[in-house]
Design an enzyme around this catalytic site. Structure first.
Site, PDB file in Angstrom:
ATOM      1  N   SER A 142       0.733  -1.129   0.070  1.00 44.48           N
ATOM      2  CA  SER A 142       0.155   0.056   0.142  1.00 44.48           C
ATOM      3  C   SER A 142       0.845   1.309  -0.050  1.00 44.48           C
ATOM      4  O   SER A 142       2.153   1.358   0.540  1.00 44.48           O
ATOM      5  CB  SER A 142      -0.965  -0.024   1.069  1.00 44.48           C
ATOM      6  OG  SER A 142      -1.802  -1.095   1.153  1.00 44.48           O
TER       7      SER A 142
HETATM    8  N1  SAH Z   1      -0.211  -5.256   3.962  1.00 46.67           N
HETATM    9  C1  SAH Z   1       0.261  -5.749   2.684  1.00 46.67           C
HETATM   10  C2  SAH Z   1      -0.835  -5.525   1.530  1.00 46.67           C
HETATM   11  C3  SAH Z   1      -0.832  -6.401   0.717  1.00 46.67           C
HETATM   12  S1  SAH Z   1      -1.924  -6.511  -0.462  1.00 46.67           S
HETATM   13  C4  SAH Z   1       1.636  -4.814   2.261  1.00 46.67           C
HETATM   14  O1  SAH Z   1       1.845  -3.916   3.169  1.00 46.67           O
HETATM   15  O2  SAH Z   1       2.314  -5.220   1.553  1.00 46.67           O
HETATM   16  C5  SAH Z   1      -3.192  -7.800   0.164  1.00 46.67           C
HETATM   17  C6  SAH Z   1      -2.829  -8.943   0.547  1.00 46.67           C
HETATM   18  O3  SAH Z   1      -4.300  -9.573   0.741  1.00 46.67           O
HETATM   19  C7  SAH Z   1      -2.241  -9.893  -0.610  1.00 46.67           C
HETATM   20  O4  SAH Z   1      -1.059 -10.243  -0.511  1.00 46.67           O
HETATM   21  C8  SAH Z   1      -2.983 -10.959  -0.749  1.00 46.67           C
HETATM   22  O5  SAH Z   1      -2.697 -12.119  -1.422  1.00 46.67           O
HETATM   23  C9  SAH Z   1      -3.956 -10.917   0.624  1.00 46.67           C
HETATM   24  N2  SAH Z   1      -5.354 -11.495   0.569  1.00 46.67           N
HETATM   25  C10 SAH Z   1      -6.175 -11.622  -0.317  1.00 46.67           C
HETATM   26  N3  SAH Z   1      -7.199 -12.222   0.177  1.00 46.67           N
HETATM   27  C11 SAH Z   1      -6.898 -12.935   1.342  1.00 46.67           C
HETATM   28  C12 SAH Z   1      -7.518 -13.559   2.239  1.00 46.67           C
HETATM   29  N4  SAH Z   1      -8.932 -13.983   1.882  1.00 46.67           N
HETATM   30  N5  SAH Z   1      -7.003 -13.875   3.331  1.00 46.67           N
HETATM   31  C13 SAH Z   1      -5.683 -13.677   3.445  1.00 46.67           C
HETATM   32  N6  SAH Z   1      -5.063 -12.866   2.459  1.00 46.67           N
HETATM   33  C14 SAH Z   1      -5.711 -12.494   1.561  1.00 46.67           C
END
Ligand code: SAH
Length: 213
Positions: free
Chosen positions: A66
């Site tokens: 993000s």
């Molecule tokens: N907080 C992260 C942002 C990652 S983007 C950072 O700072 O890098 C969102 C993430 O959510 C992705 O890695 C994706 O694989 C994960 N995601 C999507 N659906 C999910 C679910 N149902 N349970 C766990 N993770 C999930």
């Protein structure tokens, strides 16, 4: 000769001042955490020089880290004081996980994709964090065994607030979550004595929260 590490400290300082403090985030714990966590290590090597830009960046497997301001804004919205147990859904790069771990007592983080979870886990271990527990799985189910949580941070967009997650909030617990398919808005959900209060905060863009259920 210039030490490249120094460059990143300067970039983090200006990231915090220009993108975060100037836009109204003033929780000193959040600002200190964002100043401390080495964001450049959480992005792919070839994107390192863009790590402090005012934007999200790809981290592989179609996912993103993000934008710094959004990380700060969402963390501040949880009104953390330090002793909390927090659940994060969507470990991704582990950057938001590190920011939370700087502030609170214990972070539980769930990621659907094992490759991302493993990479984040290895980096956070090298960086010395010992208050983070990792799980690979569907975060829409929360992490029942460790509930209730004082706060829950969801970093992928849900079509609707997952009930199982909401139920894992403790008394006065707070959850921040992007909701919507296509057009998304950030919501703050607070557990009150007689139910849940839902407050709309601002429009956002996140990758979708994938659910097997
Ligand atoms: N907080 C992260 C942002 C990652 S983007 C950072 O700072 O890098 C969102 C993430 O959510 C992705 O890695 C994706 O694989 C994960 N995601 C999507 N659906 C999910 C679910 N149902 N349970 C766990 N993770 C999930």
């Amino acid at each position: 000769m210039a030490d490249p590490q120094d460059d990143f400290i300067t970039q983090r300082e200006s990231m915090v001042d220009v993108q975060i403090r100037a836009r109204g985030v003033n929780d000193e714990k959040v600002l200190a955490a964002m100043h401390k966590v080495p964001r450049h290590l959480f992005v792919p090597g070839e994107l390192r020089s863009f790590a402090h830009g005012d934007e999200p960046l790809p981290i592989g497997e179609g996912q993103t880290i993000s934008q710094p301001y959004i990380v700060a804004y969402m963390t501040e919205a949880l009104e953390l004081s330090g002793g909390e147990k927090v659940l994060e859904v969507g470990t991704g790069s582990g950057y938001q996980t590190a920011v939370l771990a700087e502030i609170v007592r214990q972070v539980f983080t769930v990621e659907l994709l094992s490759g991302l979870s493993e990479r984040a886990g290895a980096l956070l271990q090298v960086l010395g964090y010992s208050n983070i527990c990792f799980k690979v799985g569907d975060g829409t189910l929360g992490w029942e065994e460790n509930a209730p949580f004082d706060a829950i941070m969801v970093t992928a967009a849900a079509e609707a607030v997952p009930k199982r997650l909401q139920e894992q909030l403790g008394p006065n617990g707070r959850m921040i979550i992007p909701v919507g398919a296509g057009f998304q808005e950030l919501f703050l959900i607070t557990r009150e004595r007689r139910g849940f209060r839902k407050k709309k905060l601002l429009p956002v863009r996140f990758v979708p929260l994938v659910s097997a259920h």
